[in-house]
Write a protein that holds these residues in place. Structure first.
Motif, PDB file in Angstrom:
ATOM      1  N   ALA A 112       9.796   3.440   0.774  1.00 23.78           N
ATOM      2  CA  ALA A 112       8.366   3.712   0.676  1.00 23.78           C
ATOM      3  C   ALA A 112       7.705   3.533   2.024  1.00 23.78           C
ATOM      4  O   ALA A 112       6.831   4.301   2.422  1.00 23.78           O
ATOM      5  N   SER A 113       8.127   2.503   2.776  1.00 22.03           N
ATOM      6  CA  SER A 113       7.544   2.254   4.086  1.00 22.03           C
ATOM      7  C   SER A 113       7.945   3.339   5.068  1.00 22.03           C
ATOM      8  O   SER A 113       7.140   3.828   5.849  1.00 22.03           O
ATOM      9  N   ALA A 114       9.210   3.738   5.008  1.00 16.80           N
ATOM     10  CA  ALA A 114       9.702   4.732   5.942  1.00 16.80           C
ATOM     11  C   ALA A 114       9.046   6.080   5.725  1.00 16.80           C
ATOM     12  O   ALA A 114       8.906   6.875   6.648  1.00 16.80           O
ATOM     13  N   SER A 115       8.606   6.345   4.482  1.00 18.18           N
ATOM     14  CA  SER A 115       8.026   7.642   4.184  1.00 18.18           C
ATOM     15  C   SER A 115       6.715   7.864   4.906  1.00 18.18           C
ATOM     16  O   SER A 115       6.220   8.978   4.978  1.00 18.18           O
ATOM     17  N   SER A 116       6.117   6.785   5.456  1.00 16.03           N
ATOM     18  CA  SER A 116       4.849   6.934   6.154  1.00 16.03           C
ATOM     19  C   SER A 116       5.011   7.760   7.421  1.00 16.03           C
ATOM     20  O   SER A 116       4.039   8.271   7.957  1.00 16.03           O
ATOM     21  N   THR A 117       6.254   7.876   7.919  1.00 11.94           N
ATOM     22  CA  THR A 117       6.486   8.667   9.118  1.00 11.94           C
ATOM     23  C   THR A 117       6.689  10.133   8.782  1.00 11.94           C
ATOM     24  O   THR A 117       6.750  10.962   9.666  1.00 11.94           O
ATOM     25  N   SER A 118       6.812  10.462   7.504  1.00 13.54           N
ATOM     26  CA  SER A 118       6.976  11.848   7.096  1.00 13.54           C
ATOM     27  C   SER A 118       5.677  12.349   6.502  1.00 13.54           C
ATOM     28  O   SER A 118       4.640  11.720   6.602  1.00 13.54           O
ATOM     29  N   ASN A 119       5.741  13.517   5.857  1.00 17.67           N
ATOM     30  CA  ASN A 119       4.544  14.102   5.279  1.00 17.67           C
ATOM     31  C   ASN A 119       4.192  13.504   3.925  1.00 17.67           C
ATOM     32  O   ASN A 119       3.115  13.758   3.399  1.00 17.67           O
ATOM     33  N   SER A 120       5.102  12.752   3.323  1.00 19.97           N
ATOM     34  CA  SER A 120       4.829  12.173   2.013  1.00 19.97           C
ATOM     35  C   SER A 120       3.936  10.950   2.148  1.00 19.97           C
ATOM     36  O   SER A 120       3.892  10.299   3.183  1.00 19.97           O
ATOM     37  N   VAL A 121       3.206  10.646   1.085  1.00 20.48           N
ATOM     38  CA  VAL A 121       2.285   9.515   1.089  1.00 20.48           C
ATOM     39  C   VAL A 121       3.032   8.257   0.648  1.00 20.48           C
ATOM     40  O   VAL A 121       3.691   8.266  -0.389  1.00 20.48           O
ATOM     41  N   PRO A 122       2.946   7.164   1.417  1.00 22.85           N
ATOM     42  CA  PRO A 122       3.584   5.916   0.984  1.00 22.85           C
ATOM     43  C   PRO A 122       3.023   5.468  -0.363  1.00 22.85           C
ATOM     44  O   PRO A 122       1.840   5.642  -0.645  1.00 22.85           O
ATOM     45  N   LYS A 123       3.871   4.881  -1.185  1.00 17.63           N
ATOM     46  CA  LYS A 123       3.458   4.461  -2.519  1.00 17.63           C
ATOM     47  C   LYS A 123       3.834   3.010  -2.758  1.00 17.63           C
ATOM     48  O   LYS A 123       4.910   2.569  -2.375  1.00 17.63           O
ATOM     49  N   VAL A 124       2.930   2.289  -3.403  1.00 21.71           N
ATOM     50  CA  VAL A 124       3.145   0.879  -3.705  1.00 21.71           C
ATOM     51  C   VAL A 124       2.745   0.622  -5.152  1.00 21.71           C
ATOM     52  O   VAL A 124       1.742   1.152  -5.627  1.00 21.71           O
ATOM     53  N   VAL A 125       3.530  -0.185  -5.848  1.00 21.35           N
ATOM     54  CA  VAL A 125       3.173  -0.628  -7.190  1.00 21.35           C
ATOM     55  C   VAL A 125       2.623  -2.045  -7.087  1.00 21.35           C
ATOM     56  O   VAL A 125       3.269  -2.925  -6.515  1.00 21.35           O
ATOM     57  N   VAL A 126       1.409  -2.262  -7.599  1.00 16.06           N
ATOM     58  CA  VAL A 126       0.816  -3.602  -7.605  1.00 16.06           C
ATOM     59  C   VAL A 126       0.931  -4.158  -9.019  1.00 16.06           C
ATOM     60  O   VAL A 126       0.577  -3.498  -9.989  1.00 16.06           O
ATOM     61  N   THR A 127       1.421  -5.379  -9.134  1.00 14.59           N
ATOM     62  CA  THR A 127       1.911  -5.852 -10.431  1.00 14.59           C
ATOM     63  C   THR A 127       1.198  -7.074 -10.993  1.00 14.59           C
ATOM     64  O   THR A 127       1.597  -7.590 -12.033  1.00 14.59           O
ATOM     65  N   ARG A 128       0.161  -7.574 -10.299  1.00 19.45           N
ATOM     66  CA  ARG A 128      -0.555  -8.715 -10.863  1.00 19.45           C
ATOM     67  C   ARG A 128      -1.345  -8.265 -12.089  1.00 19.45           C
ATOM     68  O   ARG A 128      -1.515  -7.071 -12.338  1.00 19.45           O
ATOM     69  N   GLU A 129      -1.868  -9.243 -12.854  1.00 25.67           N
ATOM     70  CA  GLU A 129      -2.631  -8.889 -14.037  1.00 25.67           C
ATOM     71  C   GLU A 129      -3.842  -8.050 -13.663  1.00 25.67           C
ATOM     72  O   GLU A 129      -4.381  -8.169 -12.566  1.00 25.67           O
ATOM     73  N   ARG A 130      -4.247  -7.183 -14.578  1.00 24.00           N
ATOM     74  CA  ARG A 130      -5.349  -6.267 -14.307  1.00 24.00           C
ATOM     75  C   ARG A 130      -6.609  -7.052 -13.938  1.00 24.00           C
ATOM     76  O   ARG A 130      -6.958  -8.038 -14.564  1.00 24.00           O
ATOM     77  N   GLY A 131      -7.287  -6.590 -12.872  1.00 28.00           N
ATOM     78  CA  GLY A 131      -8.476  -7.273 -12.396  1.00 28.00           C
ATOM     79  C   GLY A 131      -8.233  -8.079 -11.134  1.00 28.00           C
ATOM     80  O   GLY A 131      -9.176  -8.502 -10.469  1.00 28.00           O
ATOM     81  N   LYS A 132      -6.953  -8.280 -10.777  1.00 32.66           N
ATOM     82  CA  LYS A 132      -6.638  -9.058  -9.581  1.00 32.66           C
ATOM     83  C   LYS A 132      -5.989  -8.215  -8.487  1.00 32.66           C
ATOM     84  O   LYS A 132      -5.522  -8.746  -7.488  1.00 32.66           O
TER      85      LYS A 132
END
Length: 232
Positions: A37-57
């Motif tokens: 995901a980090s390496a994709s920032s050097t290409s045309n694709s958009v980096p993606k991250v999943v955030v996993t804390r409880e909703r609202g945080k």
């Protein structure tokens, strides 16, 4: 990015042990996936991250990542459930008056509001740990009755500072109702008690991992993750 792994190969069977669930978590959120995901920032694709804390945080992290062009999927990996004292809260609010209600998380605030309304919206004075928790009460605060007053926020958003700064009227008896998670430490009630407050703690909710939920929910989560990371 490596080819997405089929959720059928990841989803544990109904008889899986907790160690199997841990292996599943490590396998799916592997270092190679994060590196890709980090390496994709050097290409045309958009980096993606999943955030996993409880909703609202997750809000602050999502906004910070968005400033760097990183897309986020909010996918909480825990679920809130009722605590052993959840049924007592409304009756305690009906039968007793407290100088302070101390709320230290958005979920504790949501659970409290439900019980407070069931108790007939008695007049209460609330101390919150920070702005995120205070936001839970915004709608109620805008009502004309104003029987709920968020009257205190500590100088620093943590339980230790809240316990050391909560206003106390001299040597007079001062009572606190502290609806909390079953998993919360005793730092707040101990800190308040050391200052002379009389604290009633009710464990009104707790949190569980999604791995303790049923098979269909776990499978749907994995399917959503597979779809998210396979999109270009």
């Amino acid at each position: 990015m490596a080819s997405p792994v089929s959720p059928f190969s990841l989803a544990p069977s109904l008889s899986s042990s907790s160690s199997s669930c841990l292996q599943l978590h490590r396998r799916f959120f592997s270092p190679s996936l994060r590196t890709s995901a980090s390496a994709s920032s050097t290409s045309n694709s958009v980096p993606k991250v999943v955030v996993t804390r409880e909703r609202g945080k997750n809000g602050k992290l999502i906004k910070a990542l968005a400033k760097h062009g990183i897309g986020c999927l909010e996918l909480p990996l825990i679920q809130h459930t009722q605590g052993p004292d959840s049924d007592k809260l409304s009756s305690v609010l009906c039968d007793s008056a407290f100088d302070w209600i101390v709320i230290t998380s958005p979920e504790a605030g949501s659970v409290f509001l439900e019980a407070w309304k069931a108790a007939g919206t008695p007049k209460v004075k609330v101390g919150v740990v920070g702005a995120g928790t205070a936001s839970i009460f915004e709608e109620v605060m805008q009502s004309s009755e104003r029987s709920l007053d968020v009257a205190f926020t500590p100088s620093k958003a943590n339980g230790k500072v809240l316990a050391s700064e909560l206003p106390k009227n001299g040597n007079k008896r001062c009572t606190v109702l502290y609806p909390a998670s079953s998993k919360a430490s005793n730092e707040i009630e101990q800190g308040l008690s050391n200052r002379g407050f009389e604290v009633v703690r009710l464990n009104t909710y707790t949190t569980v991992s999604i791995y303790s939920l049923n098979y269909d929910i776990r499978y749907n989560y994995l399917h959503l993750l597979r779809k998210y990371f396979s999109e270009t």
